[in-house]
Design a protein around this motif. Structure first.
Motif, PDB file in Angstrom:
ATOM      1  N   LYS A 126     116.106  62.901 -62.914  1.00 38.99           N
ATOM      2  CA  LYS A 126     116.663  62.614 -61.698  1.00 38.99           C
ATOM      3  C   LYS A 126     118.038  61.102 -62.026  1.00 38.99           C
ATOM      4  N   ASP A 127     118.354  60.681 -61.610  1.00 41.01           N
ATOM      5  CA  ASP A 127     119.529  60.050 -61.331  1.00 41.01           C
ATOM      6  C   ASP A 127     119.392  58.892 -61.030  1.00 41.01           C
ATOM      7  N   GLY A 128     119.178  57.734 -61.168  1.00 43.12           N
ATOM      8  CA  GLY A 128     119.511  56.268 -60.401  1.00 43.12           C
ATOM      9  C   GLY A 128     118.931  55.595 -61.068  1.00 43.12           C
ATOM     10  N   GLU A 129     119.542  54.057 -61.375  1.00 42.65           N
ATOM     11  CA  GLU A 129     118.790  53.443 -62.002  1.00 42.65           C
ATOM     12  C   GLU A 129     117.063  53.057 -62.032  1.00 42.65           C
ATOM     13  N   ASN A 130     116.359  53.354 -60.894  1.00 41.84           N
ATOM     14  CA  ASN A 130     115.346  53.261 -61.017  1.00 41.84           C
ATOM     15  C   ASN A 130     114.083  54.338 -61.806  1.00 41.84           C
ATOM     16  N   GLN A 131     115.119  54.877 -62.214  1.00 40.30           N
ATOM     17  CA  GLN A 131     114.805  56.132 -63.082  1.00 40.30           C
ATOM     18  C   GLN A 131     114.378  55.191 -64.836  1.00 40.30           C
ATOM     19  N   LYS A 132     115.088  54.711 -65.065  1.00 39.32           N
ATOM     20  CA  LYS A 132     115.107  54.227 -66.530  1.00 39.32           C
ATOM     21  C   LYS A 132     114.400  52.675 -66.724  1.00 39.32           C
ATOM     22  N   ASN A 133     112.829  54.172 -67.509  1.00 40.24           N
ATOM     23  CA  ASN A 133     111.443  53.598 -67.500  1.00 40.24           C
ATOM     24  C   ASN A 133     111.101  53.936 -68.309  1.00 40.24           C
ATOM     25  N   LEU A 134     109.944  53.526 -69.200  1.00 42.04           N
ATOM     26  CA  LEU A 134     109.356  54.365 -69.977  1.00 42.04           C
ATOM     27  C   LEU A 134     108.056  55.583 -69.111  1.00 42.04           C
ATOM     28  N   ASP A 135     108.546  55.937 -68.164  1.00 41.92           N
ATOM     29  CA  ASP A 135     107.768  57.110 -67.625  1.00 41.92           C
ATOM     30  C   ASP A 135     109.308  58.290 -68.477  1.00 41.92           C
ATOM     31  N   SER A 136     110.450  57.811 -67.579  1.00 41.71           N
ATOM     32  CA  SER A 136     111.256  58.620 -68.119  1.00 41.71           C
ATOM     33  C   SER A 136     111.681  59.150 -70.315  1.00 41.71           C
ATOM     34  N   PHE A 137     111.209  57.673 -70.287  1.00 43.55           N
ATOM     35  CA  PHE A 137     111.633  57.903 -71.540  1.00 43.55           C
ATOM     36  C   PHE A 137     110.126  59.255 -72.699  1.00 43.55           C
ATOM     37  N   SER A 138     109.400  58.870 -71.972  1.00 40.26           N
ATOM     38  CA  SER A 138     108.115  59.436 -72.434  1.00 40.26           C
ATOM     39  C   SER A 138     108.606  61.541 -72.562  1.00 40.26           C
ATOM     40  N   LYS A 139     109.311  60.854 -71.082  1.00 40.27           N
ATOM     41  CA  LYS A 139     109.619  62.610 -70.623  1.00 40.27           C
ATOM     42  C   LYS A 139     109.635  63.591 -72.178  1.00 40.27           C
ATOM     43  N   ILE A 140     111.359  62.722 -72.563  1.00 38.30           N
ATOM     44  CA  ILE A 140     112.472  63.091 -73.522  1.00 38.30           C
ATOM     45  C   ILE A 140     111.576  62.889 -74.821  1.00 38.30           C
ATOM     46  N   ILE A 141     110.640  62.274 -75.081  1.00 33.51           N
ATOM     47  CA  ILE A 141     109.859  62.288 -76.574  1.00 33.51           C
ATOM     48  C   ILE A 141     108.692  63.491 -76.367  1.00 33.51           C
ATOM     49  N   ASP A 142     108.264  63.504 -75.249  1.00 33.44           N
ATOM     50  CA  ASP A 142     107.078  65.118 -74.926  1.00 33.44           C
ATOM     51  C   ASP A 142     108.496  66.258 -75.262  1.00 33.44           C
ATOM     52  N   LYS A 143     109.860  66.503 -75.281  1.00 39.39           N
ATOM     53  CA  LYS A 143     110.216  67.497 -74.787  1.00 39.39           C
ATOM     54  C   LYS A 143     110.918  67.433 -76.310  1.00 39.39           C
ATOM     55  N   LEU A 144     111.321  66.574 -76.826  1.00 41.00           N
ATOM     56  CA  LEU A 144     111.568  66.857 -78.306  1.00 41.00           C
ATOM     57  C   LEU A 144     110.475  66.940 -78.931  1.00 41.00           C
ATOM     58  N   ILE A 145     108.599  66.620 -78.777  1.00 39.81           N
ATOM     59  CA  ILE A 145     107.967  66.920 -79.739  1.00 39.81           C
ATOM     60  C   ILE A 145     108.055  68.660 -79.574  1.00 39.81           C
ATOM     61  N   LYS A 146     108.054  68.721 -78.480  1.00 38.01           N
ATOM     62  CA  LYS A 146     107.130  70.466 -77.697  1.00 38.01           C
ATOM     63  C   LYS A 146     108.554  71.036 -78.462  1.00 38.01           C
ATOM     64  N   ASN A 147     109.803  71.350 -78.377  1.00 37.36           N
ATOM     65  CA  ASN A 147     110.657  71.683 -79.497  1.00 37.36           C
ATOM     66  C   ASN A 147     110.832  71.707 -80.206  1.00 37.36           C
ATOM     67  N   LYS A 148     108.974  70.604 -81.311  1.00 36.05           N
ATOM     68  CA  LYS A 148     109.294  70.492 -82.618  1.00 36.05           C
ATOM     69  C   LYS A 148     110.511  70.166 -83.515  1.00 36.05           C
ATOM     70  N   PHE A 149     111.106  69.166 -83.101  1.00 35.03           N
ATOM     71  CA  PHE A 149     112.520  67.959 -83.393  1.00 35.03           C
ATOM     72  C   PHE A 149     112.424  67.722 -84.169  1.00 35.03           C
ATOM     73  N   ASN A 150     113.173  67.450 -85.497  1.00 30.86           N
ATOM     74  CA  ASN A 150     112.867  66.596 -86.704  1.00 30.86           C
ATOM     75  C   ASN A 150     114.049  65.347 -87.094  1.00 30.86           C
ATOM     76  N   ARG A 151     113.931  64.703 -87.920  1.00 29.80           N
ATOM     77  CA  ARG A 151     114.554  63.747 -88.444  1.00 29.80           C
ATOM     78  C   ARG A 151     115.951  63.656 -88.438  1.00 29.80           C
ATOM     79  N   GLU A 152     116.314  65.017 -88.539  1.00 28.90           N
ATOM     80  CA  GLU A 152     117.468  65.344 -88.665  1.00 28.90           C
ATOM     81  C   GLU A 152     118.554  65.599 -87.106  1.00 28.90           C
TER      82      GLU A 152
END
Length: 359
Positions: free
Chosen positions: A68-94
């Motif tokens: 979602k757009d907005g400064e109030n979205q710049k939080n640990l919940d949004s951060f966690s969503k990104i990390i979840d997506k990386l893990i779900k898609n098995k992204f590696n260190r490269e």
């Protein structure tokens, strides 16, 4: 297209500035060395540019996440969503993260890149004026805490910055003007001639004159890059880039991250510290008048109603710029020269703020 280099030791990277860059396959081919790419964007930018960037990333394993757009979205919940997506898609260190959006997206995506598997590559693709002239450069990444802005983060440099000036054509006017606060800030701390140029050319800028905007973006990238190259992790001169931010961040926090755009808060913050500088005998009245006038001319606020000076002081004492000797403020000696000083004692600072905010 203009190319600049941010010359940080062992971490140098290029800034590309120009029209049509999001659809320029070669820029992405030259800078994305992995098949795994996560594009982080928001619900405003995605319909406009997500498909274009995907098309420029030929033959890549692309995933995307739309926040979602907005400064109030710049939080640990949004951060966690990104990390979840990386893990779900098995992204590696490269793998790579591409931050497609304004300063909020750049900050969250950069922090996720700094944190995932102790650091993966990321590219800044700023789509707002504020991000193109300031936040995409220098490697500051963070999310906000409910009680203080940018308290959770890291210094982590991108692999490159791709600034497509065409994205400014779809930027709401208020967002565009917000970016000018950082432009004015850069001129105030280190380039009086550029401040003179802004005074003479602000009408062209606010009316989207392409030649003026191209000059303005490149100039700000050069100014900020020169400071970042000298002081990557803000141990000295880079702190000058925080002009107006101590008060600006506090105002954003006090208003719930949803009333003021970042640039608007910075404009008010710079106005406050300019008046403090004048009251302390550091800044002449003629310079103060010119500073307030340029913000007024470009349509940025210099005041805010219904803010209690004592609550504001309490909030700024949570600021990152406090060290063992106390609160440091960035004040102005004149247009083009700023300095870092220890703040006056709390009771005097409250008295100054009451005079400024209620005057």
């Amino acid at each position: 297209m203009e190319n600049l280099v941010v010359p940080i030791k062992n971490k140098s990277y290029e800034i590309y500035i120009g029209s049509g860059l999001l659809s320029t396959n070669k820029i992405f081919d030259d800078n994305v060395y992995s098949d795994q790419v996560l594009i982080v964007t928001n619900n405003i930018v995605a319909p406009l540019y997500l498909d274009t960037v995907k098309a420029s990333l030929k033959n890549k394993d692309i995933a995307s996440i739309i926040l979602k757009d907005g400064e109030n979205q710049k939080n640990l919940d949004s951060f966690s969503k990104i990390i979840d997506k990386l893990i779900k898609n098995k992204f590696n260190r490269e793998s790579y993260i591409i931050a497609l959006g304004g300063g909020v997206i750049g900050d969250i995506a950069g922090f996720a890149a700094a944190s995932y598997q102790r650091g993966i590559n990321y590219i800044q693709v700023p789509t707002t004026l504020l991000a193109q002239v300031d936040s995409s450069i220098g490697g500051k990444t963070a999310v906000n805490h409910i009680k203080a802005k940018n308290m959770i983060g890291a210094f982590y440099q991108p692999k490159c910055v791709i600034s497509d000036t065409d994205t400014l054509n779809t930027l709401p006017k208020r967002e565009f003007l917000s970016g000018l606060a950082e432009v004015i800030k850069h001129s105030l701390i280190m380039d009086p001639e550029f401040f003179d140029w802004l005074e003479s050319n602000y009408e062209k800028v606010v009316n989207y004159d392409k030649k003026s905007l191209k000059f303005l973006i490149k100039k700000n990238c050069e100014l900020k890059s020169s400071i970042v190259a000298e002081d990557e992790k803000e141990k000295g001169i880079r702190a000058l880039l925080n002009l107006g931010h101590t008060f600006g961040h506090a105002l954003e926090t006090m208003t719930g991250y949803n009333k003021l755009l970042h640039g608007e808060a910075v404009a008010i913050g710079i106005s406050i510290v300019s008046q403090i500088s004048y009251e302390l005998g550091l800044l002449g009245s003629d310079n103060l008048d010119r500073i307030i006038k340029i913000f007024n001319n470009v349509g940025l606020p210099t005041k805010i109603d219904k803010i209690d000076p004592e609550e504001l002081i309490d909030c700024i004492y949570l600021d990152k710029k406090i060290d063992l000797s106390g609160l440091r403020l960035i004040l102005l000696n004149k247009i083009g020269k700023a300095s870092i000083i220890q703040a006056p004692e709390k009771i005097k600072l409250i008295s100054l703020l009451k005079k400024i905010l209620n005057g």
